[in-house]
Design an enzyme around this catalytic site. Structure first.
Site, PDB file in Angstrom:
ATOM      1  CB  CYS A 104      -0.994  -0.047   1.153  1.00 56.52           C
ATOM      2  SG  CYS A 104      -2.322   1.136   0.956  1.00 56.52           S
ATOM      3  CG  HIS A 236      -3.177  -3.372   3.807  1.00 54.14           C
ATOM      4  ND1 HIS A 236      -2.103  -2.758   4.415  1.00 54.14           N
ATOM      5  CD2 HIS A 236      -3.883  -2.390   3.218  1.00 54.14           C
ATOM      6  CE1 HIS A 236      -2.162  -1.454   4.208  1.00 54.14           C
ATOM      7  NE2 HIS A 236      -3.234  -1.197   3.489  1.00 54.14           N
ATOM      8  CD  GLU A 238      -0.427  -5.517   6.101  1.00 55.05           C
ATOM      9  OE1 GLU A 238      -0.320  -5.969   4.944  1.00 55.05           O
ATOM     10  OE2 GLU A 238      -0.916  -4.396   6.349  1.00 55.05           O
TER      11      GLU A 238
HETATM   12  N1  LIG Z   1      -3.197   1.832   3.894  1.00 47.93           N
HETATM   13  C1  LIG Z   1      -2.300   2.565   3.337  1.00 47.93           C
HETATM   14  O1  LIG Z   1      -1.106   2.254   3.344  1.00 47.93           O
HETATM   15  C2  LIG Z   1      -2.791   3.874   2.790  1.00 47.93           C
HETATM   16  C3  LIG Z   1      -1.912   4.467   1.754  1.00 47.93           C
HETATM   17  C4  LIG Z   1      -2.126   5.954   1.524  1.00 47.93           C
HETATM   18  N2  LIG Z   1      -2.006   6.656   2.750  1.00 47.93           N
HETATM   19  C5  LIG Z   1      -3.452   6.177   0.841  1.00 47.93           C
HETATM   20  O2  LIG Z   1      -4.419   6.517   1.462  1.00 47.93           O
HETATM   21  O3  LIG Z   1      -3.520   6.023  -0.351  1.00 47.93           O
END
Ligand SMILES: NC(=O)CC[C@H](N)C(=O)O
Length: 277
Positions: A104, A236, A238
């Site tokens: 992400c 994600h 994890e």
């Molecule tokens: N969950 C995250 O890593 C979010 C990634 C980034 N902050 C976004 O909103 O796009």
């Protein structure tokens, strides 16, 4: 069997570093250390002490100037206390055969740094980026991912037999943008699209919201580089490390957890020692 030590870099707004280290341990890594970026800069910790490097999710610098934009500048321009440019350390880590996973916000960092997709072997040249979701909102939901069996990606190897992999997404800037149409086409032609969002009814790649949560072209959810040693993905893995994380677990729904990506990395590193010499 060779050692698999995992380095999860935290600091300046990451928020899933502990879960990420936990997932690496569950996947069988010998060690998973959560290390602050400033300790890398201070040369207290060196990338060369590790075989598996993970950039976890979060809100680096509060997404100021665009997600991971400021963090990319730190990596591009800082040297450590011994005068070694951070980029050199990162480059050497990959050239030595180390595996890199960006989740992400970590994926956003890797594309903004130009570590992905590194077409023509050009690392640290920005070829694609990740921008605001088509829905013009933050998307927080489960998606179904199709691994590409023809991709060189180490992390997704063999996972296509399971059909789709469910995983949660939570992001505001997950839509892939390429610098030109030819670049986008090459991602597909060179099988660098490791993971795609799919429609739950057809199991096929989709542009349809909410199954494709951000409008990413070619349903791109994850990209690898030509070596297959680097994976960046918006979902994600994890956050799906145990059956009870899955929204259907009380109904008895069973699915391959996200830790499968980590397990593939650990297995590969056991058999393919990293040579940091
Ligand atoms: N969950 C995250 O890593 C979010 C990634 C980034 N902050 C976004 O909103 O796009």
């Amino acid at each position: 069997m060779s050692q698999v030590n995992t380095l999860v870099i935290t600091g300046y707004g990451t928020n899933s570093h502990q879960e990420t280290a936990h997932a690496a341990r569950l996947a069988g890594a010998d060690r998973a250390d959560v290390v602050h970026f400033s300790d890398i800069v201070a040369a207290k910790v060196r990338l060369s002490e590790y075989q598996f490097l993970v950039f976890p999710g979060g809100f680096l610098d509060g997404d100021d100037l665009g997600a991971a934009q400021a963090a990319a500048q730190r990596w591009l321009h800082l040297s450590d206390a011994e005068g070694q440019p951070l980029l050199d350390s990162l480059n050497r880590f990959v050239d030595a055969g180390g595996l890199v996973l960006g989740i992400c916000n970590g994926f956003q960092l890797l594309v903004k740094l130009g570590v992905l997709p590194a077409l023509d072997g050009k690392r640290f040249e920005r070829q694609v980026s990740l921008s605001h979701n088509d829905s013009a909102r933050y998307e927080d939901r489960w998606v179904q991912l199709k691994p590409n069996p023809d991709s060189p990606c180490i992390f997704t190897k063999g996972l296509a037999v399971h059909g789709v992999l469910p995983m949660p997404v939570r992001h505001g800037e997950g839509k892939l943008v390429a610098r030109d149409a030819a670049t986008l086409q090459r991602l597909q032609d060179e099988n660098l699209i490791a993971l795609q969002y799919t429609h739950p009814e057809t199991g096929e790649a989709t542009q349809e919201h909410p199954w494709n949560p951000n409008g990413s072209p070619l349903a791109i959810a994850g990209l690898t580089d030509p070596t297959g040693h680097i994976l960046g993905l918006m979902p994600h893995p994890e956050a799906f490390h145990h059956a009870t994380n899955h929204p259907g677990w009380t109904r008895g729904e069973v699915a391959v957890p996200g830790t499968a990506l980590f397990a593939n990395a650990v297995r590969y590193l056991r058999e393919n020692p990293v040579n940091h010499s």
